[in-house]
Design a protein around this motif. Sequence first.
Motif, PDB file in Angstrom:
ATOM      1  N   THR A 118       0.823  -1.205   0.000  1.00 34.20           N
ATOM      2  CA  THR A 118       0.000   0.000   0.000  1.00 34.20           C
ATOM      3  C   THR A 118       0.857   1.254   0.000  1.00 34.20           C
ATOM      4  OG1 THR A 118      -1.733  -1.239   1.164  1.00 34.20           O
ATOM      5  CG2 THR A 118      -1.918   1.156   1.171  1.00 34.20           C
ATOM      6  N   ARG A 119       2.049   1.205   0.555  1.00 35.25           N
ATOM      7  CA  ARG A 119       2.939   2.361   0.499  1.00 35.25           C
ATOM      8  C   ARG A 119       3.304   2.688  -0.948  1.00 35.25           C
ATOM      9  NH1 ARG A 119       3.230   5.286   4.262  1.00 35.25           N
ATOM     10  NH2 ARG A 119       3.997   6.700   2.679  1.00 35.25           N
ATOM     11  N   LYS A 120       3.439   1.668  -1.761  1.00 35.95           N
ATOM     12  CA  LYS A 120       3.733   1.894  -3.177  1.00 35.95           C
ATOM     13  C   LYS A 120       2.608   2.677  -3.838  1.00 35.95           C
ATOM     14  CE  LYS A 120       5.039  -0.539  -7.415  1.00 35.95           C
ATOM     15  NZ  LYS A 120       5.310  -1.868  -8.029  1.00 35.95           N
ATOM     16  N   LEU A 121       1.367   2.351  -3.491  1.00 33.15           N
ATOM     17  CA  LEU A 121       0.217   3.060  -4.035  1.00 33.15           C
ATOM     18  C   LEU A 121       0.188   4.512  -3.548  1.00 33.15           C
ATOM     19  CD1 LEU A 121      -2.531   0.305  -3.603  1.00 33.15           C
ATOM     20  CD2 LEU A 121      -1.264   0.889  -5.678  1.00 33.15           C
ATOM     21  N   ILE A 122       0.583   4.705  -2.295  1.00 34.68           N
ATOM     22  CA  ILE A 122       0.649   6.064  -1.744  1.00 34.68           C
ATOM     23  C   ILE A 122       1.701   6.872  -2.494  1.00 34.68           C
ATOM     24  CG2 ILE A 122       1.255   7.423   0.304  1.00 34.68           C
ATOM     25  CD1 ILE A 122       0.152   5.046   1.973  1.00 34.68           C
ATOM     26  N   ASP A 123       2.862   6.265  -2.730  1.00 29.05           N
ATOM     27  CA  ASP A 123       3.942   6.953  -3.446  1.00 29.05           C
ATOM     28  C   ASP A 123       3.538   7.308  -4.878  1.00 29.05           C
ATOM     29  OD1 ASP A 123       5.479   6.709  -1.176  1.00 29.05           O
ATOM     30  OD2 ASP A 123       6.532   4.904  -1.858  1.00 29.05           O
ATOM     31  N   LEU A 124       2.637   6.523  -5.461  1.00 31.44           N
ATOM     32  CA  LEU A 124       2.143   6.795  -6.812  1.00 31.44           C
ATOM     33  C   LEU A 124       0.966   7.770  -6.806  1.00 31.44           C
ATOM     34  CD1 LEU A 124       2.268   3.157  -8.261  1.00 31.44           C
ATOM     35  CD2 LEU A 124       3.777   5.070  -8.866  1.00 31.44           C
ATOM     36  N   ASN A 125       0.654   8.307  -5.609  1.00 24.06           N
ATOM     37  CA  ASN A 125      -0.432   9.266  -5.419  1.00 24.06           C
ATOM     38  C   ASN A 125      -1.799   8.683  -5.744  1.00 24.06           C
ATOM     39  OD1 ASN A 125      -1.207  11.849  -4.530  1.00 24.06           O
ATOM     40  ND2 ASN A 125      -1.427  12.590  -6.639  1.00 24.06           N
ATOM     41  N   GLN A 126      -1.922   7.371  -5.585  1.00 31.99           N
ATOM     42  CA  GLN A 126      -3.212   6.717  -5.810  1.00 31.99           C
ATOM     43  C   GLN A 126      -4.055   6.674  -4.535  1.00 31.99           C
ATOM     44  OE1 GLN A 126      -2.785   2.921  -7.810  1.00 31.99           O
ATOM     45  NE2 GLN A 126      -1.217   3.728  -9.196  1.00 31.99           N
ATOM     46  N   VAL A 127      -3.432   7.011  -3.405  1.00 28.89           N
ATOM     47  CA  VAL A 127      -4.141   7.118  -2.122  1.00 28.89           C
ATOM     48  C   VAL A 127      -3.957   8.551  -1.633  1.00 28.89           C
ATOM     49  CG1 VAL A 127      -4.370   6.257   0.231  1.00 28.89           C
ATOM     50  CG2 VAL A 127      -3.655   4.700  -1.594  1.00 28.89           C
ATOM     51  N   LYS A 128      -5.030   9.300  -1.561  1.00 27.68           N
ATOM     52  CA  LYS A 128      -4.956  10.718  -1.212  1.00 27.68           C
ATOM     53  C   LYS A 128      -4.842  10.911   0.296  1.00 27.68           C
ATOM     54  CE  LYS A 128      -5.489  11.989  -5.476  1.00 27.68           C
ATOM     55  NZ  LYS A 128      -4.335  12.560  -6.233  1.00 27.68           N
ATOM     56  N   GLU A 129      -4.038  11.889   0.677  1.00 22.97           N
ATOM     57  CA  GLU A 129      -3.879  12.262   2.078  1.00 22.97           C
ATOM     58  C   GLU A 129      -5.116  13.039   2.524  1.00 22.97           C
ATOM     59  OE1 GLU A 129      -3.039  12.601   5.632  1.00 22.97           O
ATOM     60  OE2 GLU A 129      -1.295  11.815   4.557  1.00 22.97           O
TER      61      GLU A 129
END
Length: 368
Positions: A118-129
Motif C-alpha cells: 500500500t505504500r507503493k500506491l501512496i507513493d504513486l499518489n493513488q491514495v490521497k492524504e
Amino acid sequence: MKKLTALLLLSFLVACGPAQEKKVQISSNIYARGFSITWQQGYKKIIIFSAFGEKEQEFLLVPKTETKKVDTDLPIVRTPLETIVLTSSSHVPYLELLKEESSLVGFPNTDFISSPKTRKLIDLNQVKELGTSENLNTEILLSLKPDLLMGFAVGKISKSLELVQKNGIPVLVNNDWQEETPLGRVEWLRLFGALFEKEAMAERIFKEIENEYLSAQAIAKKAAKRPTVLSGSIFQDVWYLPAGQSFMATYFKDANTDYLWAGSKGAGSLSLNFENVLEKAQYAELWIGCSLYRYKRQLLEANKHYQKFSPYQQSSIYTYGKKRGEKGGLFFFELGPVQPHVVLKDIIKIAHPELLPNYTPYFFSDLD
C-alpha cells in the motif's frame, strides 16, 4: 436415454429455477461479537453493534448489477466496492488479504501505513492524504466519491464523519478493536469479504489463520509453568493496561501465562495509578507490551520508578515498538490484527522458549 433426459431436465431446472439467485452461504460468526451478516429481502444485511451504548448501524448490501428499486429504509451500500476510504491502518491488511488494496483511494495521515504494497500506491499518489482521523479533509474526501468510508470510533462519531454521511457516502464504523479475542478481531475479514463480494476467499483465509492460532494455543498448553505477566505503561500519570476481557488479555491466556489482571472486567484498557500496579506486579516475571518504548533508558527517562519492578531489574521487558515501517508506523498495530497466530507465537516464545526452540519473534523484541 430416459435417465439422460431426466438429468438434463433437472440441470435445466436448477439453472433456470429459484436456485438461479445463487445466494452466497453466510456463515455465523464463531468469535466476533461486533457485527453480523444476515439476509433481508434477498440481500445481505450488515449489522454493526455499537460498543458505546448507541444504536447499532445497519446496511443493506445491494449488488451494483441490481437495476430494480429496493424498498428499504436502510442505508444501501452497492457491492462489490470499487473504492473505499479507511481511517485506521489496522484495516489496510484486510484489503491486502483480499487483493483489494488498489480500491483504497483515501486515508488520513498516510505515514501510519507501513505495508510495502500500500505504500507503493501512496507513493504513486493513488491514495490521497486526508488530514487526520479526528479532522478529515472533507473537501478532498467528497471529491473522491468513495463507495464507502470505514471509520473507527472510541466515542461518538466525529463531525467529519457526520458530514460525509450527509453528503450521501455510507459511513460504517468498525469496532473490531473492542473484540474480546484475537480470532474475533480477525473474523472481521468476513465483513470485508461481503463488501467486496469475496466471501469464499475471506472464509478460506480466516480458516487458515484460525487453524494456525489454535495449533499455537495447543503448543502453549504443554508448558510446565505459567509465568506472571505485567503489561502497559504510564501516560500522564495513569498506567494503562489491558482489561481482563480484552483481546490482549486473551493472548496472555492462550499463551498459558498468568496475566495479573486477567480477572478484571472490560474489553478495553484499565486506568490505574502507579501504586496500584506496583503493589500487584512489582515481582512479575515478565513485562510484555511496554507501549512504544524501544530502550530501557527511555523507560527510565519517562519514569524513574519503573526500575522498582523485577522485569526491569531482570531485563525481561518486551516491546512491540521496534518493528516500524519506513515512515514510522508500527507493524504491531497494522498487521497484528490479521496475524494473531504470529502474535501468539511471539508471546509463547517469550514465556515458554523451550516450546518453540527454532522460532524468532516477529512483533516483539527485548527492550535493550
